[in-house]
Design a protein around this motif. Sequence first.
Motif, PDB file in Angstrom:
ATOM      1  N   GLY A  18       2.065   1.692   3.575  1.00 17.70           N
ATOM      2  CA  GLY A  18       1.053   2.718   3.754  1.00 17.70           C
ATOM      3  C   GLY A  18       1.563   4.141   3.643  1.00 17.70           C
ATOM      4  O   GLY A  18       1.000   5.055   4.246  1.00 17.70           O
ATOM      5  N   ASP A  35       3.122   7.306   0.896  1.00 16.96           N
ATOM      6  CA  ASP A  35       3.204   7.777  -0.480  1.00 16.96           C
ATOM      7  C   ASP A  35       4.158   8.963  -0.573  1.00 16.96           C
ATOM      8  O   ASP A  35       4.285   9.758   0.375  1.00 16.96           O
ATOM      9  CB  ASP A  35       1.825   8.231  -0.983  1.00 16.96           C
ATOM     10  N   ASP A  66       0.830  -1.209   0.000  1.00 17.94           N
ATOM     11  CA  ASP A  66       0.000   0.000   0.000  1.00 17.94           C
ATOM     12  C   ASP A  66       0.863   1.256   0.000  1.00 17.94           C
ATOM     13  O   ASP A  66       0.580   2.235   0.700  1.00 17.94           O
ATOM     14  CB  ASP A  66      -0.945   0.016   1.212  1.00 17.94           C
ATOM     15  N   ASN A  80       3.002   4.059  -2.661  1.00 16.90           N
ATOM     16  CA  ASN A  80       3.018   4.489  -4.051  1.00 16.90           C
ATOM     17  C   ASN A  80       3.771   5.814  -4.193  1.00 16.90           C
ATOM     18  O   ASN A  80       3.693   6.686  -3.327  1.00 16.90           O
ATOM     19  CB  ASN A  80       1.585   4.680  -4.566  1.00 16.90           C
TER      20      ASN A  80
END
Length: 330
Positions: A293, A295, A277, A279
């Motif tokens: 989790g 980004d 999770d 990115n």
Amino acid sequence: MERPIVALILAGGTGTRLYPASRSDRPKQFLSFGDDKSLLAETVSRVGFADETYVLTRESFADGVRERVPNAAVLTEPEPKDTGPALAYAAHRIREQVGDCVLLCLPSDHRISGPFETVTRTAARVAVETEGLVTVGIEPDRPATGYGYIKPGESENGFAPVETFHEKPDRETATEYVREGFYWNAGLFAWTPTALLSAAASSPLASMVERLDEDADAAFGAVDPVSVDYAVLEDAENAFVVPAALDWDDLGSWDAFERVLDSRDGNAVLGEAVTIDANGNVLASDGHVSAVGVDDLVVASFDDRTLVVPKDEAQRVREVVAELRDDGRF
């Protein structure tokens, strides 16, 4: 063109924005970042067509340069003072040793693919024919805010006079520059030693140039740090640009790796990593990084040091390095 081409590679910096991979005793040009060769060795290979190759570095890096590129001659600058004094000093030294030549000057930390030899041979030819100062202008593929820009005049025979140089713009201005056909200023130059030193004689480097024949090291020590762009090129009346359709990137900071590394599950990864999770991150390590989790972060971990910074604030690594240097820990 009868004059020999001498490649002059600038390799005196440490690459502070790539901390903690780069450190005071391990400059980024000595690192490979996943490739077989160091950035410096790749650069020397790239200019293999030159008649001679010199690397300009600081004294403390000289042995490391000789180890990585044993076929290149090594010049050491008395101290780091930015590209203006460095390039003038090197031009004087190389003219003493080689004589009448054309210098192809380039940084040691760029990633380049495409017709590099063709472009730079053209730049060398233009430098001899015009007796001017030639810069290679990269055709931009995005409105980058981290590069300077060049506004060209009317093109003729593969080059154009430089109308103006522009400092790093904001996003809106960069978009306008790209629309108007400006080029990125990549720090790739060609000139004869005489052309550069003649232009520098009426610049902030004038006091240095006047004393080079007497005592080059003392002349260098007496001048203030300044970039060659600001000291010489921006006010030069004989500056020209050769356009280049090259795949080019300046590996100046960690966010640049997003453009040169293949994406793994939406993240740019150098080394080993597990992402869940996560990115848009840049994950770089000489070991292993796990990201869960999160980004748009840079997570860089090398040796006993780890850096975590938002990707769009990657330039702030300089602040970390400044504090570490003050404490003698860089």
